[in-house]
Design a protein around this motif. Structure first.
Motif, PDB file in Angstrom:
ATOM      1  N   VAL A   1       6.495  11.558 -10.786  1.00 18.50           N
ATOM      2  CA  VAL A   1       5.611  11.105 -11.997  1.00 18.50           C
ATOM      3  C   VAL A   1       4.469  10.299 -11.079  1.00 18.50           C
ATOM      4  O   VAL A   1       3.413  10.413 -11.326  1.00 18.50           O
ATOM      5  CB  VAL A   1       6.076  10.261 -13.114  1.00 18.50           C
ATOM      6  N   TYR A   2       5.118   9.276 -10.357  1.00 19.19           N
ATOM      7  CA  TYR A   2       4.174   8.419  -9.794  1.00 19.19           C
ATOM      8  C   TYR A   2       3.227   9.011  -8.701  1.00 19.19           C
ATOM      9  O   TYR A   2       2.159   8.654  -8.086  1.00 19.19           O
ATOM     10  CB  TYR A   2       4.791   7.061  -9.369  1.00 19.19           C
ATOM     11  N   ALA A   3       3.779  10.204  -8.279  1.00 19.38           N
ATOM     12  CA  ALA A   3       3.270  10.755  -6.940  1.00 19.38           C
ATOM     13  C   ALA A   3       2.023  11.502  -7.495  1.00 19.38           C
ATOM     14  O   ALA A   3       0.889  11.852  -6.534  1.00 19.38           O
ATOM     15  CB  ALA A   3       4.010  11.879  -6.231  1.00 19.38           C
ATOM     16  N   ASP A   4       1.586  11.612  -8.531  1.00 21.33           N
ATOM     17  CA  ASP A   4       0.520  12.248  -9.322  1.00 21.33           C
ATOM     18  C   ASP A   4      -0.591  11.156  -9.578  1.00 21.33           C
ATOM     19  O   ASP A   4      -1.652  11.383 -10.017  1.00 21.33           O
ATOM     20  CB  ASP A   4       0.855  12.618 -10.572  1.00 21.33           C
ATOM     21  N   TRP A   5      -0.282   9.861  -9.391  1.00 19.87           N
ATOM     22  CA  TRP A   5      -1.326   8.745  -9.862  1.00 19.87           C
ATOM     23  C   TRP A   5      -2.660   8.877  -9.028  1.00 19.87           C
ATOM     24  O   TRP A   5      -3.647   8.493 -10.166  1.00 19.87           O
ATOM     25  CB  TRP A   5      -0.828   7.431  -9.291  1.00 19.87           C
ATOM     26  N   GLN A   6      -2.968   9.462  -8.025  1.00 21.90           N
ATOM     27  CA  GLN A   6      -4.346   9.779  -7.570  1.00 21.90           C
ATOM     28  C   GLN A   6      -4.852  10.737  -8.187  1.00 21.90           C
ATOM     29  O   GLN A   6      -6.160  10.837  -8.445  1.00 21.90           O
ATOM     30  CB  GLN A   6      -4.244   9.989  -5.927  1.00 21.90           C
ATOM     31  N   ARG A   7      -4.234  11.702  -8.745  1.00 21.67           N
ATOM     32  CA  ARG A   7      -4.710  13.074  -9.436  1.00 21.67           C
ATOM     33  C   ARG A   7      -5.367  12.552 -10.742  1.00 21.67           C
ATOM     34  O   ARG A   7      -6.269  13.048 -11.201  1.00 21.67           O
ATOM     35  CB  ARG A   7      -3.754  14.214  -9.681  1.00 21.67           C
TER      36      ARG A   7
ATOM     37  N   PHE B   1      -0.665   8.790   2.068  1.00 19.90           N
ATOM     38  CA  PHE B   1      -0.735   9.263   0.906  1.00 19.90           C
ATOM     39  C   PHE B   1       0.761   8.797   0.093  1.00 19.90           C
ATOM     40  O   PHE B   1       0.702   8.232  -0.981  1.00 19.90           O
ATOM     41  CB  PHE B   1      -0.872  10.707   0.519  1.00 19.90           C
ATOM     42  N   GLU B   2       1.661   9.210   0.866  1.00 16.54           N
ATOM     43  CA  GLU B   2       3.071   9.118   0.339  1.00 16.54           C
ATOM     44  C   GLU B   2       3.218   7.594   0.121  1.00 16.54           C
ATOM     45  O   GLU B   2       3.841   7.084  -0.982  1.00 16.54           O
ATOM     46  CB  GLU B   2       4.083   9.728   1.228  1.00 16.54           C
ATOM     47  N   SER B   3       2.946   6.970   1.119  1.00 14.48           N
ATOM     48  CA  SER B   3       3.241   5.278   1.108  1.00 14.48           C
ATOM     49  C   SER B   3       2.483   4.669  -0.196  1.00 14.48           C
ATOM     50  O   SER B   3       2.948   3.901  -0.970  1.00 14.48           O
ATOM     51  CB  SER B   3       2.911   4.654   2.280  1.00 14.48           C
ATOM     52  N   SER B   4       1.084   5.311  -0.473  1.00 12.52           N
ATOM     53  CA  SER B   4       0.642   4.660  -1.597  1.00 12.52           C
ATOM     54  C   SER B   4       1.245   4.975  -2.792  1.00 12.52           C
ATOM     55  O   SER B   4       1.375   4.307  -3.840  1.00 12.52           O
ATOM     56  CB  SER B   4      -0.911   5.421  -1.604  1.00 12.52           C
ATOM     57  N   CYS B   5       1.701   6.196  -2.978  1.00  8.67           N
ATOM     58  CA  CYS B   5       2.473   6.766  -4.163  1.00  8.67           C
ATOM     59  C   CYS B   5       3.571   5.805  -4.164  1.00  8.67           C
ATOM     60  O   CYS B   5       4.243   5.266  -5.453  1.00  8.67           O
ATOM     61  CB  CYS B   5       3.066   8.126  -4.057  1.00  8.67           C
ATOM     62  N   MET B   6       4.546   5.403  -3.249  1.00  2.17           N
ATOM     63  CA  MET B   6       5.654   4.569  -3.368  1.00  2.17           C
ATOM     64  C   MET B   6       5.070   2.960  -3.837  1.00  2.17           C
ATOM     65  O   MET B   6       5.706   2.302  -4.570  1.00  2.17           O
ATOM     66  CB  MET B   6       6.178   4.412  -1.892  1.00  2.17           C
ATOM     67  N   THR B   7       3.977   2.669  -3.356  1.00  2.46           N
ATOM     68  CA  THR B   7       3.265   1.378  -3.542  1.00  2.46           C
ATOM     69  C   THR B   7       2.896   1.252  -4.981  1.00  2.46           C
ATOM     70  O   THR B   7       3.308   0.174  -5.828  1.00  2.46           O
ATOM     71  CB  THR B   7       2.177   0.905  -2.490  1.00  2.46           C
ATOM     72  N   PHE B   8       2.438   2.386  -5.549  1.00  6.09           N
ATOM     73  CA  PHE B   8       1.970   2.399  -6.829  1.00  6.09           C
ATOM     74  C   PHE B   8       3.224   2.491  -7.743  1.00  6.09           C
ATOM     75  O   PHE B   8       3.281   1.678  -8.884  1.00  6.09           O
ATOM     76  CB  PHE B   8       1.431   3.620  -7.252  1.00  6.09           C
TER      77      PHE B   8
END
Length: 529
Positions: A208-214, A176-183
């Motif tokens: 901000v970007y850590a919220d992208w999946q939400r 999850f965290e790496s997907s936030c960084m990738t985003f």
């Protein structure tokens, strides 16, 4: 029009207003490319019955582990797990991280069924440690299932996918965290105007970007999320990045220049997504998403792997209960007035630069390697101080008070492979920038005219203050391996090289249609003055 065959979990009054049943009833397509087009066009989006059939077929075809829980397993375990508790009062599994079950036009029985299914999944998948997207997936699948057991089986097949080339749902905090960084990396490249706005209004851009999946799994209205899920089941995880980028583009278009409606841009984006119907239709959202010329699936996968490696090296693999890693040591937190000093840039300017570098290196604080005030103006000394470190950041202040610089992805020791001759190396993550007289970043784009690859000096300046994120010289730790050679349809290998260093000069090349503007040549003395 026939009445849609909604099951007992759906609030029919709300559902009729959300998704009308007007579409075709059958789908005979078997070709994958044609299926992709139909999914993007929303062929089964207007038919509740057909969408249910398509979901059944697509999920049935997912390659899974040999032992994957099915509907019969659910029937056997649900009574033991739930007991006599009221389904509406059941606690959610810890791995959903306090994510609430989205209503998605479900009635009270439906919302309780989602809780029961999630608890049974937790029982059968003890290896899942972090999966906040799952409540939304289960809630949607429940619409298109005969009963709870069938919904459980569908969710289990998605979670048990064992195709190494097919990624579906993140099931660990590391993923999850790496997907936030990738985003964040993708926003930095493909949504630069929105990224600039986020940097300006947010203290911690990664928050901000850590919220992208939400945005996708919870805030999007049902009819929008269902359209995204239609394409997701056919094309995979990359679709999620596309749609989230499109959301950010629309947010910037609507909100740029306006004051925040809440105390944080993070909350503003959530409210925007929740009310997205006021701005754009599902069709226009997907149209925007697929208009973005994104990296290939393989390239994104390799970037994700690089981000995961960076997190592992920092020891960030699980979410701590005592100290929540939602307050992560990321972009802005790595550069403070207390720990950063420079004669060239201010703390604010350095934070802006830090928001441009790949997310995995924003984890680290800058380390000063070379300064002309301390080390003089010798390029030989510059190379000596910088070799063994990658990536590095070069900051330059000219005699005319202009400030520019470059982000350099590769160790300067690579120049030694050319036997003293000037040769190019590096990756497409390199970029050049200027801060004064105005802020501008120049990064890589596809070069259609090879003759333009001969760099023309923009200015002569003295190397002043390269900063390194890392001290590793191990080739295995190099950045973005997918950017190093062939993956962007460049006419030749030399055109994917972005750095060069000789005894009397170094050259850094960024991207752009006007190649001259994006080349930086630095000349220095061959010995100490």
């Amino acid at each position: 029009m026939d009445s849609p065959g909604y099951n007992c979990f759906v609030d029919r009054d709300k559902m009729d207003a959300a998704i009308r049943d007007l579409g075709p009833k059958e789908l005979s397509c078997t070709d994958l490319q044609e299926l992709k087009q139909l999914a993007r066009q929303g062929y089964w989006a207007q038919s509740h019955a057909l969408r249910g059939k398509v979901y059944q077929r697509l999920i049935r075809d997912i390659p899974c582990r040999t032992v994957t829980p099915d509907a019969s397993v659910y029937s056997d375990i649900v009574g033991k797990i739930v007991g006599k508790h009221s389904s509406s009062c059941l606690p959610l599994p810890e791995f959903v991280d306090n994510t609430q079950v989205p209503s998605y036009c479900l009635n009270a029985r439906g919302e309780g069924a989602v809780r029961k299914i999630l608890l049974c999944i937790a029982n059968q998948f003890p290896d899942i440690s972090f999966c906040p997207a799952l409540p939304a997936v289960v809630a949607l699948l429940l619409h298109y299932s005969i009963d709870e057991a069938e919904c459980f089986e569908k969710a289990c097949r998605i979670l048990a996918c064992n195709d190494p080339g097919r990624r579906l749902i993140d099931q660990s905090f590391l993923a999850f965290e790496s997907s936030c960084m990738t985003f964040g990396d993708l926003v930095n490249k493909y949504c630069q105007a929105a990224h600039k706005l986020m940097v300006a209004v947010s203290e911690d851009i990664l928050q901000v970007y850590a919220d992208w999946q939400r945005w996708l799994f919870g805030e999007l209205p049902l009819c929008y999320f269902a359209r995204v899920f239609d394409v997701f089941l056919v094309e995979g995880y990359k679709v999620l990045y596309r749609v989230a980028l499109a959301i950010l583009k629309f947010f910037h278009k609507v909100r740029a220049g306006q004051p925040l409606e809440s105390d944080s841009v993070k909350q503003d984006i959530r409210m925007f997504v929740k009310d997205i119907a006021k701005t754009v239709s599902p069709e226009k959202l997907l149209e925007k998403a697929f208009a973005i010329r994104l990296f290939s699936r393989k390239e994104i996968q390799l970037l994700q792997m690089a981000n995961e490696k960076a997190l592992k090296q920092k020891g960030i693999t699980v979410k701590q209960k005592s100290v929540s890693l939602s307050k992560r040591q990321f972009v802005h937190l790595a550069v403070h007035a207390e720990n950063f000093r420079s004669e060239i840039v201010s703390v604010r300017e350095m934070r802006d630069i830090w928001s441009w570098v790949p997310e995995r290196f924003a984890l680290c604080q800058p380390l000063l390697l070379f300064s002309s005030l301390q080390h003089g103006y010798s390029l030989a000394r510059f190379y000596f101080q910088c070799e063994g470190h990658e990536p590095t950041l070069l900051l330059i202040k000219t005699t005319q008070k202009e400030v520019c610089g470059a982000y350099l992805s590769t160790d300067w020791s690579e120049r030694n492979k050319f036997g003293g001759k000037l040769g190019f190396f590096g990756t497409g993550e390199c970029f050049v920038f200027r801060l004064q007289p105005e802020v501008q970043r120049y990064e890589w784009v596809v070069i259609k005219h090879p003759e333009l690859t001969k760099p023309t000096p923009l200015m002569a300046a003295e190397p002043t203050a390269p900063l390194s994120h890392s001290t590793s010289s191990d080739p295995a730790d190099r950045l973005s391996p997918f950017l190093a050679t062939r993956h962007f349809n460049l006419p030749s290998k030399t055109e994917s090289m972005f750095m060069a260093g000789g005894s009397d000069c170094l050259i850094i090349v960024g991207g752009g249609n006007d190649w001259k503007k994006k080349s930086l040549s630095v000349r220095g003395a061959s010995r100490e003055p």
